[in-house]
Each structure stands twice: as C-alpha cells, then as structure tokens.
Design a protein around this motif. Structure first.
Motif, mmCIF file in Angstrom:
data_model
loop_
_atom_site.group_PDB
_atom_site.id
_atom_site.type_symbol
_atom_site.label_atom_id
_atom_site.label_comp_id
_atom_site.label_asym_id
_atom_site.label_seq_id
_atom_site.Cartn_x
_atom_site.Cartn_y
_atom_site.Cartn_z
ATOM 1 N N ASN A 1 -9.104 3.192 -10.474
ATOM 2 C CA ASN A 1 -8.401 2.670 -11.648
ATOM 3 C C ASN A 1 -7.903 1.263 -11.334
ATOM 4 O O ASN A 1 -7.263 1.049 -10.298
ATOM 5 C CB ASN A 1 -7.222 3.569 -12.017
ATOM 6 N N LEU A 2 -8.190 0.327 -12.224
ATOM 7 C CA LEU A 2 -7.810 -1.069 -12.017
ATOM 8 C C LEU A 2 -7.034 -1.589 -13.227
ATOM 9 O O LEU A 2 -7.314 -1.223 -14.362
ATOM 10 C CB LEU A 2 -9.053 -1.940 -11.793
ATOM 11 N N GLY A 3 -6.074 -2.457 -12.957
ATOM 12 C CA GLY A 3 -5.312 -3.087 -14.019
ATOM 13 C C GLY A 3 -4.695 -4.363 -13.506
ATOM 14 O O GLY A 3 -4.725 -4.652 -12.300
ATOM 15 N N VAL A 4 -4.132 -5.147 -14.394
ATOM 16 C CA VAL A 4 -3.483 -6.403 -14.012
ATOM 17 C C VAL A 4 -1.997 -6.262 -14.256
ATOM 18 O O VAL A 4 -1.570 -5.932 -15.367
ATOM 19 C CB VAL A 4 -4.045 -7.591 -14.805
ATOM 20 N N THR A 5 -1.178 -6.473 -13.214
ATOM 21 C CA THR A 5 0.267 -6.355 -13.345
ATOM 22 C C THR A 5 0.833 -7.577 -14.052
ATOM 23 O O THR A 5 0.151 -8.591 -14.227
ATOM 24 C CB THR A 5 0.933 -6.218 -11.962
ATOM 25 N N LYS A 6 2.109 -7.485 -14.443
ATOM 26 C CA LYS A 6 2.730 -8.603 -15.154
ATOM 27 C C LYS A 6 2.857 -9.841 -14.280
ATOM 28 O O LYS A 6 2.954 -10.959 -14.769
ATOM 29 C CB LYS A 6 4.094 -8.184 -15.691
ATOM 30 N N GLU A 7 2.864 -9.653 -12.946
ATOM 31 C CA GLU A 7 2.939 -10.798 -12.035
ATOM 32 C C GLU A 7 1.576 -11.437 -11.810
ATOM 33 O O GLU A 7 1.480 -12.519 -11.250
ATOM 34 C CB GLU A 7 3.522 -10.377 -10.689
ATOM 35 N N GLY A 8 0.477 -10.754 -12.215
ATOM 36 C CA GLY A 8 -0.848 -11.333 -12.055
ATOM 37 C C GLY A 8 -1.783 -10.586 -11.125
ATOM 38 O O GLY A 8 -2.982 -10.507 -11.396
ATOM 39 N N VAL B 1 0.835 -1.192 0.000
ATOM 40 C CA VAL B 1 0.000 0.000 0.000
ATOM 41 C C VAL B 1 0.876 1.251 0.000
ATOM 42 O O VAL B 1 1.767 1.396 0.828
ATOM 43 C CB VAL B 1 -0.945 0.014 1.219
ATOM 44 N N LEU B 2 0.602 2.151 -0.928
ATOM 45 C CA LEU B 2 1.324 3.412 -1.027
ATOM 46 C C LEU B 2 0.320 4.549 -1.035
ATOM 47 O O LEU B 2 -0.604 4.568 -1.853
ATOM 48 C CB LEU B 2 2.153 3.457 -2.312
ATOM 49 N N THR B 3 0.469 5.486 -0.102
ATOM 50 C CA THR B 3 -0.385 6.665 -0.085
ATOM 51 C C THR B 3 0.433 7.865 -0.534
ATOM 52 O O THR B 3 1.624 7.958 -0.248
ATOM 53 C CB THR B 3 -0.952 6.933 1.326
ATOM 54 N N ALA B 4 -0.201 8.751 -1.261
ATOM 55 C CA ALA B 4 0.472 9.952 -1.748
ATOM 56 C C ALA B 4 -0.489 11.126 -1.664
ATOM 57 O O ALA B 4 -1.705 10.959 -1.772
ATOM 58 C CB ALA B 4 0.945 9.754 -3.183
ATOM 59 N N GLU B 5 0.091 12.307 -1.457
ATOM 60 C CA GLU B 5 -0.724 13.505 -1.358
ATOM 61 C C GLU B 5 -0.096 14.619 -2.175
ATOM 62 O O GLU B 5 1.091 14.914 -2.045
ATOM 63 C CB GLU B 5 -0.859 13.938 0.104
ATOM 64 N N THR B 6 -0.886 15.211 -3.048
ATOM 65 C CA THR B 6 -0.486 16.383 -3.797
ATOM 66 C C THR B 6 -1.533 17.456 -3.548
ATOM 67 O O THR B 6 -2.517 17.210 -2.844
ATOM 68 C CB THR B 6 -0.404 16.084 -5.309
ATOM 69 N N GLU B 7 -1.322 18.628 -4.104
ATOM 70 C CA GLU B 7 -2.279 19.696 -3.882
ATOM 71 C C GLU B 7 -3.659 19.296 -4.420
ATOM 72 O O GLU B 7 -3.834 19.070 -5.599
ATOM 73 C CB GLU B 7 -1.808 20.978 -4.565
ATOM 74 N N GLY B 8 -4.618 19.197 -3.504
ATOM 75 C CA GLY B 8 -5.995 18.934 -3.910
ATOM 76 C C GLY B 8 -6.357 17.481 -4.100
ATOM 77 O O GLY B 8 -7.508 17.171 -4.432
ATOM 78 N N ALA B 9 -5.434 16.535 -3.914
ATOM 79 C CA ALA B 9 -5.764 15.130 -4.145
ATOM 80 C C ALA B 9 -4.958 14.210 -3.237
ATOM 81 O O ALA B 9 -3.808 14.488 -2.911
ATOM 82 C CB ALA B 9 -5.528 14.753 -5.606
ATOM 83 N N ARG B 10 -5.579 13.108 -2.843
ATOM 84 C CA ARG B 10 -4.905 12.046 -2.112
ATOM 85 C C ARG B 10 -5.072 10.749 -2.880
ATOM 86 O O ARG B 10 -6.143 10.455 -3.404
ATOM 87 C CB ARG B 10 -5.485 11.903 -0.703
ATOM 88 N N THR B 11 -3.999 9.967 -2.933
ATOM 89 C CA THR B 11 -4.001 8.751 -3.739
ATOM 90 C C THR B 11 -3.592 7.548 -2.907
ATOM 91 O O THR B 11 -2.695 7.643 -2.064
ATOM 92 C CB THR B 11 -3.022 8.901 -4.926
ATOM 93 N N VAL B 12 -4.257 6.427 -3.150
ATOM 94 C CA VAL B 12 -3.886 5.156 -2.542
ATOM 95 C C VAL B 12 -3.641 4.163 -3.674
ATOM 96 O O VAL B 12 -4.499 3.976 -4.541
ATOM 97 C CB VAL B 12 -4.989 4.616 -1.608
ATOM 98 N N SER B 13 -2.462 3.539 -3.687
ATOM 99 C CA SER B 13 -2.130 2.542 -4.699
ATOM 100 C C SER B 13 -1.666 1.271 -4.003
ATOM 101 O O SER B 13 -0.926 1.336 -3.022
ATOM 102 C CB SER B 13 -1.027 3.057 -5.631
ATOM 103 N N TYR B 14 -2.078 0.122 -4.516
ATOM 104 C CA TYR B 14 -1.652 -1.158 -3.942
ATOM 105 C C TYR B 14 -2.004 -2.287 -4.903
ATOM 106 O O TYR B 14 -2.562 -2.048 -5.991
ATOM 107 C CB TYR B 14 -2.301 -1.380 -2.569
ATOM 108 N N SER B 15 -1.681 -3.509 -4.546
ATOM 109 C CA SER B 15 -2.001 -4.664 -5.389
ATOM 110 C C SER B 15 -2.773 -5.701 -4.593
ATOM 111 O O SER B 15 -2.650 -5.790 -3.373
ATOM 112 C CB SER B 15 -0.724 -5.283 -5.967
ATOM 113 N N VAL B 16 -3.592 -6.475 -5.308
ATOM 114 C CA VAL B 16 -4.419 -7.505 -4.682
ATOM 115 C C VAL B 16 -4.172 -8.836 -5.398
ATOM 116 O O VAL B 16 -4.557 -9.004 -6.556
ATOM 117 C CB VAL B 16 -5.921 -7.170 -4.765
ATOM 118 N N PRO B 17 -3.508 -9.790 -4.756
ATOM 119 C CA PRO B 17 -3.261 -11.090 -5.397
ATOM 120 C C PRO B 17 -4.487 -11.994 -5.318
ATOM 121 O O PRO B 17 -5.282 -11.921 -4.380
ATOM 122 C CB PRO B 17 -2.103 -11.666 -4.572
#
Length: 219
Positions: free
Chosen positions: A191-198, A137-153
């Motif tokens: 936003n959803l996608g499939v990584t090269k590892e699956g 899990v990676l959280t990021a914050e820029t002006e006006g937006a907060r983002t959460v990115s991670y992967s689900v096996p």
C-alpha cells in the motif's frame, strides 16, 4: 490548540486507566494484541457524535486528571493526516494514543491505542526489504500477519512500486493483482500513499496463503 492545564491528579493510579469518550455511539474492541516494534499494543475504536476538537480536549483532560505526562501541542508527533495526541503513564510506563478521523456523516471515529512500554521485547523482523532511505520504520505483528510501515522522502510512488516489484519477483513472488504478490505459501500486499509532508508512505502486509492452482514460486 489543546489546553494542557486542568484537573489535578487527585485519584490518579487508583485503578487501571479507562477511556471515556464523550457522546459515544459504538465501540469496537480489536481482539488480541498487536506487537509494534516489540511493544505490545491494545487497540480500540470508538465512534462518537462529538466534534473532534472537543474529543481531543476531553482525552487530554482525562489524562491530566490521572497524572499522566502530556506533551504540549507543538511537541505532539503528527505522523498521519488525522489529528493525534499521546499521553504517558510514567508510573506504569504505558503510552496512550488517540487518533481522530472525521466521518462524512459528521461523527468522529477515535482509534485508541495502549502501548505497554514496560513489556517491550526485541522486535521480530517481518522478512521484508525496506526501500533504501526509508525512515521511521515500524514493524507490527498480529495473528496471521506481519506488517512493515515507513516513509520514503524524495521519491515517487512509482519508484517505490518498481523497487518492490523487482525485489519480490526475485524472492519468488508473482504479482496476481496490482500491488499484491503471492508465492506458493505467502501473500504480500503493498500500500502506497503520499503524506501531508510529502514523503511516500509505505505499508507492507505479509501473511500466509493457502496454495492454489499449483502455483509455485517464480511461476
């Protein structure tokens, strides 16, 4: 394979490190600073006419000449489809990362990141749920937006999408477009996608949104 033996750190640390990407065509300086898991990160995008492998080796050689620690190629994390390489300035405790994207016109876009590990602070939660079993899990914050990115096996994009549709609806959001949810004052895009590892790659962006059409939570 990257060659990690090269120039010695003769003039390392004499000044602030600067990038030097060969055959640069254009440079886009991302304004401001991103807060990634509490670590301040500066971003830069460079487009080059040089081939990706040549750029990678050039970046590694430059880091080595500055006396940075560069892990061997097999130890370099590859979290994306695009090749990436990381070096560490152990004196100033700054991590440098280059991510390369080959463009259809034959040029290469190089995304450059500078993470000031010494200025890290406790990350601020983005207020978004993480799918059970989510990792990295990676959280990021820029002006006006907060983002959460991670992967689900072991799950499908349909399962993750259904989870967020239910969770965000219960939280007072309405789906105004596919994978875009809005409350009276906020908007969340999924936003959803499939990584090269699956595993399924998940990215959520939460930002303020001006009220419109009298929309209220849960309508």
């Amino acid at each position: 394979m990257l060659a990690l033996a090269g120039a010695s750190p003769v003039w390392a640390q004499r000044a602030n490190f600067t990038w030097d990407i060969p055959k640069t065509v254009s440079v886009v300086d991302v304004p401001g600073q991103v807060d990634a898991n509490g670590v301040p990160v500066k971003l830069l995008a460079v487009r080059s006419k040089e081939k990706a492998q040549v750029i990678l080796q050039s970046v590694v050689d430059r880091w080595l000449s500055w006396g940075f620690v560069v892990p061997e190629a097999y130890k370099q994390p590859q979290l994306l489809r695009e090749p990436m390489v990381t070096g560490l300035d152990t004196r100033n405790f700054i991590s440098y990362t280059a991510i390369l994207q080959v463009n259809p016109d034959g040029t290469t876009t190089v995304f450059l990141g500078e993470a000031n590990l010494g200025a890290a602070k406790a990350p601020q939660p983005a207020g978004l749920p993480v799918f059970p079993g989510g990792s990295r899990v990676l959280t990021a914050e820029t002006e006006g937006a907060r983002t959460v990115s991670y992967s689900v096996p072991g799950k499908t994009t349909a399962e993750v999408e259904a989870y967020y549709r239910e969770a965000l609806t219960k939280a007072g959001f309405k789906e105004i477009q596919p994978r875009v949810f809005k409350s009276a004052t906020e908007e969340v895009s999924l936003n959803l996608g499939v990584t090269k590892e699956g595993p399924v790659a998940v990215r959520l962006v939460r930002r303020a949104a001006a009220p419109d059409d009298g929309l209220t939570p849960g309508e």
